[in-house]
Scaffold this active site. Structure first.
Site, PDB file in Angstrom:
ATOM      1  N   THR A 184       0.867  -1.181   0.000  1.00  0.00           N
ATOM      2  CA  THR A 184       0.000   0.000   0.000  1.00  0.00           C
ATOM      3  C   THR A 184       0.899   1.224   0.000  1.00  0.00           C
ATOM      4  OG1 THR A 184      -0.014   0.117   2.402  1.00  0.00           O
ATOM      5  CG2 THR A 184      -1.769  -1.151   1.381  1.00  0.00           C
ATOM      6  N   GLU A 328      -5.809  -4.260  -0.259  1.00  0.00           N
ATOM      7  CA  GLU A 328      -5.982  -5.454   0.585  1.00  0.00           C
ATOM      8  C   GLU A 328      -7.112  -6.358   0.086  1.00  0.00           C
ATOM      9  OE1 GLU A 328      -5.552  -2.381   1.552  1.00  0.00           O
ATOM     10  OE2 GLU A 328      -4.349  -2.223   3.384  1.00  0.00           O
ATOM     11  N   LYS A 439     -14.230  16.581  12.282  1.00  0.00           N
ATOM     12  CA  LYS A 439     -15.045  16.450  13.491  1.00  0.00           C
ATOM     13  C   LYS A 439     -15.282  17.835  14.079  1.00  0.00           C
ATOM     14  CE  LYS A 439     -15.758  13.711  17.532  1.00  0.00           C
ATOM     15  NZ  LYS A 439     -15.224  12.903  18.586  1.00  0.00           N
ATOM     16  N   TRP A 444     -19.796  14.788  12.776  1.00  0.00           N
ATOM     17  CA  TRP A 444     -18.893  14.513  11.664  1.00  0.00           C
ATOM     18  C   TRP A 444     -19.345  15.238  10.406  1.00  0.00           C
ATOM     19  CZ3 TRP A 444     -14.539  12.397  13.047  1.00  0.00           C
ATOM     20  CH2 TRP A 444     -14.509  11.520  14.134  1.00  0.00           C
TER      21      TRP A 444
HETATM   22  P1  ADP Z   1      -4.073   3.959  -0.934  1.00  0.00           P
HETATM   23  O1  ADP Z   1      -5.095   4.934  -1.451  1.00  0.00           O
HETATM   24  O2  ADP Z   1      -3.806   4.114   0.540  1.00  0.00           O
HETATM   25  O3  ADP Z   1      -2.868   3.857  -1.776  1.00  0.00           O
HETATM   26  P2  ADP Z   1      -5.750   1.832  -1.905  1.00  0.00           P
HETATM   27  O4  ADP Z   1      -5.465   2.116  -3.309  1.00  0.00           O
HETATM   28  O5  ADP Z   1      -5.842   0.455  -1.447  1.00  0.00           O
HETATM   29  O6  ADP Z   1      -4.683   2.504  -1.008  1.00  0.00           O
HETATM   30  O7  ADP Z   1      -7.035   2.669  -1.537  1.00  0.00           O
HETATM   31  C1  ADP Z   1      -8.156   2.128  -0.926  1.00  0.00           C
HETATM   32  C2  ADP Z   1      -9.039   3.249  -0.439  1.00  0.00           C
HETATM   33  O8  ADP Z   1      -9.413   4.120  -1.518  1.00  0.00           O
HETATM   34  C3  ADP Z   1     -10.342   2.784   0.125  1.00  0.00           C
HETATM   35  O9  ADP Z   1     -10.199   2.361   1.453  1.00  0.00           O
HETATM   36  C4  ADP Z   1     -11.209   4.037   0.001  1.00  0.00           C
HETATM   37  O10 ADP Z   1     -10.971   4.951   1.055  1.00  0.00           O
HETATM   38  C5  ADP Z   1     -10.702   4.662  -1.273  1.00  0.00           C
HETATM   39  N1  ADP Z   1     -11.590   4.320  -2.401  1.00  0.00           N
HETATM   40  C6  ADP Z   1     -11.403   3.384  -3.333  1.00  0.00           C
HETATM   41  N2  ADP Z   1     -12.407   3.370  -4.234  1.00  0.00           N
HETATM   42  C7  ADP Z   1     -13.290   4.327  -3.843  1.00  0.00           C
HETATM   43  C8  ADP Z   1     -14.550   4.808  -4.343  1.00  0.00           C
HETATM   44  N3  ADP Z   1     -15.102   4.335  -5.457  1.00  0.00           N
HETATM   45  N4  ADP Z   1     -15.176   5.781  -3.641  1.00  0.00           N
HETATM   46  C9  ADP Z   1     -14.627   6.307  -2.521  1.00  0.00           C
HETATM   47  N5  ADP Z   1     -13.439   5.910  -2.024  1.00  0.00           N
HETATM   48  C10 ADP Z   1     -12.776   4.934  -2.662  1.00  0.00           C
END
Ligand code: ADP
Length: 547
Positions: A184, A328, A439, A444
């Protein structure tokens, strides 16, 4: 009583051997670092993957060895996906946009034995030269003619393949064998590794093919703008051959104009990527007056797509499919609503519905919980942290017990860190990332909601909302925006524009204009960087001279 059926371990290579037989005229079209466009079919690719597998073994690599890649979307990278996993080794995709320090950490943590690097990225390896893991074999993904003059002891990809046989007996191993490793982007602390297996990868491909019928169809051309180093390009190197599609690989030029030209000449039907990339394409389409010919389907994910963007693409006749997922989760967890579910809806209702993350894929389960872990109802209104489980979800982080201990609840569900509602009809709506919520006075405020409405203002091209500390309210929202033109809207303009959708206390306390928003290594807006940039920021009411 047990069923009386055969058990064949799932193997990734079987996707490619299947595609080579079932869809021999489909394959890959790649923009190469060498500067030209390269075309190949799945049968030709399979033969080259066999050669690569022999070559990898010739380098002493085998089951369980980690093989890193540092490369854009191209056919050699695709070959590595199959060749490395085919011999039971682990394909570890490294994000070239990571800071050097994180890259060093990842290569070391993964214990990589070889590193395959694109021609255009060799400079990154040279910069890391003194810190590369001992014994790491570097291979440049090019031919002899283009081999760079480098101080690194590197082999040439095409030389390695040249004399190897075009066939191989692919080895059998248990389907739980590790096949891919992706870290990640490490928004907090060190990056964490998701270690995919053959089983999880093949199941994910099947789930996505079944779950995204509007985007995946035999003979169509699919373009992953999402990089192969970002969660396996959302699995497209597996789903595209499985579904009989040709993949159009854009290489390293991902600006609106380059994407437009490639999509137009190669008749791309569906394109997948994060919202920031589509903002570039949208601007290019508006400039040229029409979308690329044949472009009908857009898959957006990785971050919430702004309403204005969804509406703009839909108005051009391009169906927007918003998917939600995580590194993940291999990564896809949902698919946007299918056209049939929206057939009686007005245009505005359709756009509203597409702002949600859609419904879960088969094999992915959701639960939302409150701070105490109590399970909350799926009523579309109650908000809580989203937990997931399924065969394509990690069961632990690679070599990181501390992160693992923090990520799962007592029943083994994985905590996503997303705050969401789930409707009685299964529709998932991501309200925010828990760390991005504002917050204020014990209530929220969703940064995603504010961003969505602010981006619809004609004077704003892109924006992000961050929380800044406030002595009375704890936190207050501030809108950081990139203006669309010369005229900059005032805070009063924005308040007036958004007043119908928000209570007064939810509206931002300030608007600050910037030339551009900082992006993460995966191309999303980096709120972490923004928060750092605004560390010394003072709200208007506390500035000297304010009443
Ligand atoms: P990072 O952004 O930390 O590199 P990831 O690519 O695994 O890691 O991102 C996952 C996160 O991206 C999710 O937990 C969520 O917060 C956000 N995310 C992914 N797809 C969407 C979506 N369609 N709408 C809103 N948030 C999203």
């Amino acid at each position: 009583m047990q069923g009386l059926m055969m058990h064949r371990d799932l193997r990734i290579i079987d996707i490619l051997t299947f595609a080579a037989e079932a869809f021999p005229d489909q394959g890959l079209i790649s923009v190469r670092d060498e500067g030209d466009l390269h075309r190949t079919t799945y049968p030709e690719t399979l033969a080259r993957v066999a050669r690569l597998a022999h070559a990898l073994r010739g380098l002493g690599l085998g089951v369980g060895d980690r093989v890193a890649t540092l490369a854009w979307n191209g056919y050699r990278h695709f070959e590595l996906y199959y060749g490395v996993s085919g011999i039971g080794a682990v394909c570890h995709t490294v994000n070239p946009r990571l800071p050097a320090e994180q890259m060093r950490y990842i290569l070391d943590h993964a214990g990589d034995r070889a590193l395959f690097v694109d021609l255009s990225l060799i400079g990154l390896v040279e910069a890391l030269r003194d810190d590369l893991p001992v014994g790491l074999q570097v291979v440049v993904m090019t031919d002899r003619t283009h081999m760079p003059d480098t101080a690194i002891d590197a082999l040439c990809y095409e030389d390695l393949l040249a004399d190897e046989p075009e066939a191989i007996d692919w080895p059998e191993f248990p389907e739980e064998t590790a096949a891919g490793l992706c870290y990640t982007s490490g928004t907090t602390g060190h990056p964490k590794g998701a270690l995919y297996s053959h089983r999880s990868t093949v199941l994910h491909a099947l789930m996505v093919v079944a779950g995204h019928p509007q985007s995946l169809a035999v003979g169509r051309h699919a373009l992953p703008v999402v990089p192969l180093f970002h969660v396996n390009a959302w699995g497209m190197p597996y789903t595209a051959p499985l579904a009989g599609m040709t993949m159009v690989m854009p290489g390293r030029h991902l600006d609106g104009a380059s994407l437009y030209d490639l999509m137009q000449t190669e008749q791309v039907y569906t394109a997948w990527g994060v919202p920031t990339v589509w903002a570039g394409l949208q601007a290019e389409i508006e400039k040229r007056g029409a979308p690329p010919a044949g472009f009908e389907d857009l898959v957006v994910g990785g971050a919430a797509a702004p309403r204005a963007m969804i509406a703009a693409f839909e108005e051009m006749g391009i169906k927007v499919n918003q998917a939600w997922g995580m590194t993940e989760m291999s990564p896809i967890g949902t698919r946007g609503l299918l056209p049939a579910a929206l057939k009686d809806a007005t245009f505005d209702e359709q756009v509203d519905a597409k702002m949600g993350a859609g419904r879960r894929l088969f094999g992915v389960e959701f639960k939302i919980v409150d701070d105490d872990g109590t399970v909350l109802p799926h009523d579309g209104e109650t908000t809580g942290e989203l937990y997931v489980r399924g065969n394509t979800v990690v069961s632990a982080y690679y070599g990181n017990d501390t992160a693992t201990a923090a990520a799962f609840d007592a029943e083994g569900w994985f905590g996503t860190g997303d705050v969401a509602t789930v409707g009685p009809d299964g529709r998932l709506i991501i309200r925010d990332r828990s760390k991005d919520l504002v917050k204020s006075g014990g209530e929220w405020i969703s940064s995603i909601d504010l961003e969505n409405h602010a981006t619809a203002h004609p004077g704003i091209r892109a924006c992000a909302v961050i929380a800044v500390p406030h002595p009375k309210w704890d936190e207050r929202p501030v809108l950081v925006a990139v203006p669309a033109g010369e005229a900059r809207p005032t805070l009063e303009d924005i308040h007036g524009f958004m007043a119908d959708h928000f209570a007064k206390w939810q509206l931002p306390d300030d608007i600050v204009f910037v030339d551009e928003l900082p992006l993460t290594a995966t191309g999303k807006v980096s709120k972490l960087t923004l928060r750092k940039q605004f560390a010394d920021y003072v709200l208007p009411e506390f500035r000297e001279g304010s009443a």
